[in-house]
Design a protein around this motif. Structure first.
Motif, PDB file in Angstrom:
ATOM      1  N   ARG A 365       0.833  -1.211   0.000  1.00 48.92           N
ATOM      2  CA  ARG A 365       0.000   0.000   0.000  1.00 48.92           C
ATOM      3  C   ARG A 365       0.869   1.262   0.000  1.00 48.92           C
ATOM      4  N   GLN A 366       1.931   1.265   0.799  1.00 46.07           N
ATOM      5  CA  GLN A 366       2.793   2.440   0.875  1.00 46.07           C
ATOM      6  C   GLN A 366       3.492   2.709  -0.453  1.00 46.07           C
ATOM      7  N   LEU A 367       3.987   1.634  -1.082  1.00 48.17           N
ATOM      8  CA  LEU A 367       4.672   1.799  -2.358  1.00 48.17           C
ATOM      9  C   LEU A 367       3.701   2.253  -3.448  1.00 48.17           C
ATOM     10  N   ALA A 368       2.468   1.729  -3.424  1.00 49.45           N
ATOM     11  CA  ALA A 368       1.461   2.130  -4.409  1.00 49.45           C
ATOM     12  C   ALA A 368       1.147   3.618  -4.280  1.00 49.45           C
ATOM     13  N   GLN A 369       1.049   4.094  -3.036  1.00 49.46           N
ATOM     14  CA  GLN A 369       0.777   5.512  -2.806  1.00 49.46           C
ATOM     15  C   GLN A 369       1.897   6.396  -3.352  1.00 49.46           C
ATOM     16  N   GLU A 370       3.111   5.862  -3.349  1.00 46.19           N
ATOM     17  CA  GLU A 370       4.254   6.619  -3.851  1.00 46.19           C
ATOM     18  C   GLU A 370       4.489   6.382  -5.336  1.00 46.19           C
ATOM     19  N   GLY A 371       3.598   5.607  -5.976  1.00 43.71           N
ATOM     20  CA  GLY A 371       3.714   5.357  -7.400  1.00 43.71           C
ATOM     21  C   GLY A 371       4.806   4.376  -7.771  1.00 43.71           C
ATOM     22  N   VAL A 372       5.201   3.512  -6.806  1.00 37.63           N
ATOM     23  CA  VAL A 372       6.267   2.534  -7.054  1.00 37.63           C
ATOM     24  C   VAL A 372       5.651   1.211  -7.485  1.00 37.63           C
ATOM     25  N   ARG A 373       6.120   0.680  -8.613  1.00 36.58           N
ATOM     26  CA  ARG A 373       5.677  -0.635  -9.076  1.00 36.58           C
ATOM     27  C   ARG A 373       6.899  -1.526  -9.265  1.00 36.58           C
ATOM     28  N   PRO A 374       7.039  -2.567  -8.448  1.00 41.66           N
ATOM     29  CA  PRO A 374       8.228  -3.420  -8.570  1.00 41.66           C
ATOM     30  C   PRO A 374       8.184  -4.296  -9.822  1.00 41.66           C
ATOM     31  N   HIS A 375       9.325  -4.391 -10.484  1.00 40.63           N
ATOM     32  CA  HIS A 375       9.453  -5.321 -11.609  1.00 40.63           C
ATOM     33  C   HIS A 375       9.718  -6.735 -11.099  1.00 40.63           C
ATOM     34  N   VAL A 376      10.438  -6.812  -9.965  1.00 43.66           N
ATOM     35  CA  VAL A 376      10.803  -8.099  -9.369  1.00 43.66           C
ATOM     36  C   VAL A 376      10.450  -8.051  -7.886  1.00 43.66           C
ATOM     37  N   VAL A 377       9.802  -9.095  -7.402  1.00 49.01           N
ATOM     38  CA  VAL A 377       9.568  -9.260  -5.964  1.00 49.01           C
ATOM     39  C   VAL A 377      10.367 -10.476  -5.511  1.00 49.01           C
ATOM     40  N   CYS A 378      11.155 -10.285  -4.474  1.00 44.58           N
ATOM     41  CA  CYS A 378      11.921 -11.386  -3.890  1.00 44.58           C
ATOM     42  C   CYS A 378      11.382 -11.675  -2.501  1.00 44.58           C
ATOM     43  N   VAL A 379      11.166 -12.929  -2.185  1.00 47.78           N
ATOM     44  CA  VAL A 379      10.678 -13.316  -0.861  1.00 47.78           C
ATOM     45  C   VAL A 379      11.591 -14.397  -0.276  1.00 47.78           C
ATOM     46  N   ASP A 380      11.840 -14.276   1.005  1.00 46.86           N
ATOM     47  CA  ASP A 380      12.611 -15.276   1.749  1.00 46.86           C
ATOM     48  C   ASP A 380      11.906 -15.473   3.082  1.00 46.86           C
ATOM     49  N   PRO A 381      10.728 -16.131   3.067  1.00 48.72           N
ATOM     50  CA  PRO A 381       9.901 -16.224   4.270  1.00 48.72           C
ATOM     51  C   PRO A 381      10.416 -17.260   5.250  1.00 48.72           C
ATOM     52  N   PRO A 382       9.880 -17.260   6.479  1.00 47.73           N
ATOM     53  CA  PRO A 382      10.222 -18.319   7.437  1.00 47.73           C
ATOM     54  C   PRO A 382       9.686 -19.662   6.973  1.00 47.73           C
ATOM     55  N   ARG A 383       9.927 -20.699   7.756  1.00 49.79           N
ATOM     56  CA  ARG A 383       9.599 -22.061   7.350  1.00 49.79           C
ATOM     57  C   ARG A 383       8.124 -22.246   7.008  1.00 49.79           C
ATOM     58  N   LYS A 384       7.233 -21.475   7.637  1.00 53.44           N
ATOM     59  CA  LYS A 384       5.802 -21.620   7.373  1.00 53.44           C
ATOM     60  C   LYS A 384       5.386 -21.070   6.010  1.00 53.44           C
ATOM     61  N   GLY A 385       6.304 -20.428   5.293  1.00 54.50           N
ATOM     62  CA  GLY A 385       6.003 -19.933   3.961  1.00 54.50           C
ATOM     63  C   GLY A 385       5.201 -18.655   3.975  1.00 54.50           C
ATOM     64  N   LEU A 386       4.537 -18.374   2.855  1.00 52.46           N
ATOM     65  CA  LEU A 386       3.759 -17.146   2.700  1.00 52.46           C
ATOM     66  C   LEU A 386       2.319 -17.361   3.141  1.00 52.46           C
ATOM     67  N   ALA A 387       1.773 -16.376   3.835  1.00 47.85           N
ATOM     68  CA  ALA A 387       0.342 -16.412   4.119  1.00 47.85           C
ATOM     69  C   ALA A 387      -0.409 -16.223   2.809  1.00 47.85           C
ATOM     70  N   GLU A 388      -1.613 -16.770   2.737  1.00 42.16           N
ATOM     71  CA  GLU A 388      -2.372 -16.732   1.483  1.00 42.16           C
ATOM     72  C   GLU A 388      -2.625 -15.304   1.019  1.00 42.16           C
ATOM     73  N   ASP A 389      -2.864 -14.387   1.970  1.00 51.14           N
ATOM     74  CA  ASP A 389      -3.114 -13.002   1.568  1.00 51.14           C
ATOM     75  C   ASP A 389      -1.846 -12.324   1.053  1.00 51.14           C
ATOM     76  N   VAL A 390      -0.672 -12.798   1.480  1.00 44.21           N
ATOM     77  CA  VAL A 390       0.579 -12.245   0.967  1.00 44.21           C
ATOM     78  C   VAL A 390       0.777 -12.665  -0.489  1.00 44.21           C
ATOM     79  N   VAL A 391       0.435 -13.896  -0.801  1.00 44.63           N
ATOM     80  CA  VAL A 391       0.495 -14.350  -2.198  1.00 44.63           C
ATOM     81  C   VAL A 391      -0.381 -13.457  -3.069  1.00 44.63           C
ATOM     82  N   ALA A 392      -1.610 -13.192  -2.608  1.00 43.35           N
ATOM     83  CA  ALA A 392      -2.527 -12.340  -3.354  1.00 43.35           C
ATOM     84  C   ALA A 392      -1.992 -10.914  -3.474  1.00 43.35           C
ATOM     85  N   THR A 393      -1.373 -10.421  -2.417  1.00 44.21           N
ATOM     86  CA  THR A 393      -0.810  -9.069  -2.429  1.00 44.21           C
ATOM     87  C   THR A 393       0.311  -8.951  -3.455  1.00 44.21           C
ATOM     88  N   ILE A 394       1.178  -9.952  -3.499  1.00 46.08           N
ATOM     89  CA  ILE A 394       2.279  -9.940  -4.474  1.00 46.08           C
ATOM     90  C   ILE A 394       1.727  -9.959  -5.889  1.00 46.08           C
TER      91      ILE A 394
END
Length: 457
Positions: A365-394
């Protein structure tokens, strides 16, 4: 008549077919899966059942009738008691293959991905690679590691995965406790003082030692400092960590420097990092450079891209990406880690990295407000992986590529399946052995945005 049910304590001849996620051999008995401690695929073993469950069985090898060519004699005297290693009874080549197959199986079976994991990047040095040791302490005193699936501490004088500095400092603490009758923490009674001995080392041979205690101080403090300094010439600091919680948490919520400095500096991938006791930092620096190098390769940066690094911690991946990106944004929910990331960027002379103290949704949300759009998203989550809403957010950010660094192939497979209906396809995955002789394995995967096929328009 119903067939006889397998009996606990009885021994059965079993053929080992493969490996479980924790490194045990897998066999079958009367249609049930048997997890066999100490088995190697292809072997015929006499297996004594240690537990009979409703849908699975557990056992240990009593005798190897037909040994595998990959079987070797364990080189650690604690291997049959300590729960730290899982593969010391087999060659390193066999261990690597077991890990490669595990990653591929998770991506296919759990991720629904038609992908072949053709490569696992093994370690040039599979011994003494860890730059951090956390020794639990129990009455005795016993200082070492927990026996597998228990909280019983096995007294370990030296561990082949740890630095020799860690062994020397561990020994000095034990001698100090013995000489001055310093009580160890008793987990059941919730009484006693010394809970853990923590040692962090760097590539220059320096070390930082922290004693985690159930109190606000220790008796014979001056003698402790003297003993530790005498034991390890490369020691740069001694810290006391206060942990009075009735939990399994290792680190404290307050720290006091007894001598020297309260941090250790290290270099990784050309960047400099300042590490306090609670800072997260990969424990195998050589293989971490291999891991991050593969992540950088899959990111496909040309110097113009904007990268968002979620779960950035103290900024390790962010600073690696920044050297080949236009701009990198790191997001992390732990304030201390964000402060460390900012400091690490300054120490490394990197000016094109910014860090947010936010979770994935807040960062988006913060990046969107500043007009930032990532070309690449990198994730290195803990062992439990990504929450489902984080997948949707990405996916809502619509990056061209998602580079997923995973420490658990099962949750990676699950998340790959979650990304698929949102328009992201698994292109490739490489396994990296960051933790030789243990069952853990890292994976770097590339998911690409699938654009509509315009050839028929």
């Amino acid at each position: 008549m119903q067939p006889n049910k397998p009996l606990e304590g009885h021994t059965y001849p079993l053929r080992i077919e493969g490996y479980s996620s924790d490194g045990a051999g897998v066999a079958r008995l009367d249609g049930m899966v048997v997890f066999v401690q100490g088995g190697i695929r292809g072997e015929l073993c006499q297996v004594r059942l240690t537990h009979v469950g409703r849908s699975a069985l557990w056992g240990v090898v009593r005798e190897v009738t037909e040994p595998s060519p990959a079987r070797i004699s364990p080189d650690c005297p604690y291997y049959d008691r300590c729960g730290g290693c899982h593969f010391r009874h087999m060659t390193y080549a066999e261990e690597l293959e077991a890990k490669r197959v595990r990653v591929e199986d998770c991506l296919r079976r759990l991720g629904g991905a038609d992908v072949r994991v053709t490569e696992i990047l093994g370690a040039a040095q599979p011994e003494r690679y860890r730059n951090k040791a956390q020794f639990p302490v129990a009455p005795g005193p016993r200082i070492g590691f927990y026996q597998a699936r228990t909280h019983k501490v096995v007294d370990v004088a030296d561990c082949l995965l740890q630095s020799q500095a860690a062994a020397r400092l561990r020994g000095a603490v034990k001698d100090w406790m013995t000489q001055y009758s310093i009580p160890a923490y008793n987990e059941k009674a919730r009484a006693g003082l010394v809970r853990h001995v923590y040692v962090r080392t760097n590539r220059r041979g320096e070390s930082l030692c922290c004693l985690l205690v159930n109190g606000v101080g220790v008796p014979r403090e001056r003698e402790l400092v003297k003993a530790l300094r005498a034991a390890e010439p490369g020691l740069v600091g001694i810290v006391l960590g206060i942990n009075q919680s009735h939990s399994n948490v290792i680190l404290g919520d307050a720290y006091r420097t007894l001598w020297g400095q309260d941090f250790l500096s290290d270099t990784l991938c050309g960047a400099t990092f300042q590490l306090s006791v609670p800072s997260f930092y990969q424990v195998n620096p050589d293989q971490t450079e291999v891991l991050y190098g593969k992540a950088l390769e899959l990111a496909g940066l040309t110097g113009r891209e904007t990268v968002l690094d979620l779960y950035c911690g103290i900024g390790t991946i962010s600073l690696v990406m920044a050297r080949q990106a236009g701009m990198v944004w790191g997001a992390e929910v732990v304030p201390q880690a964000v402060d460390d990331a900012i400091q690490n960027a300054q120490c490394s002379g990197i000016t094109n990295a910014r860090f947010l103290c936010a979770d994935a949704g807040e960062a988006a949300r913060q990046l969107a407000q500043e007009g930032v759009r990532p070309h690449v998203v990198c994730v290195d989550p803990p062992r439990k992986g990504l929450a489902e809403d984080v997948v949707a957010t990405i996916a809502a950010m619509a990056p061209e590529r998602v580079v997923y660094v995973s420490c658990d192939p099962a949750t990676l497979g699950r998340d790959v399946k979650r990304f698929a209906p949102l328009g992201y396809h698994l292109d490739c995955a490489t396994a990296v052995d960051l933790f030789p002789r243990t069952a853990h394995v890292e994976t770097v995967a590339l998911l690409s945005q699938q654009k509509p096929d315009t050839t028929m328009l």
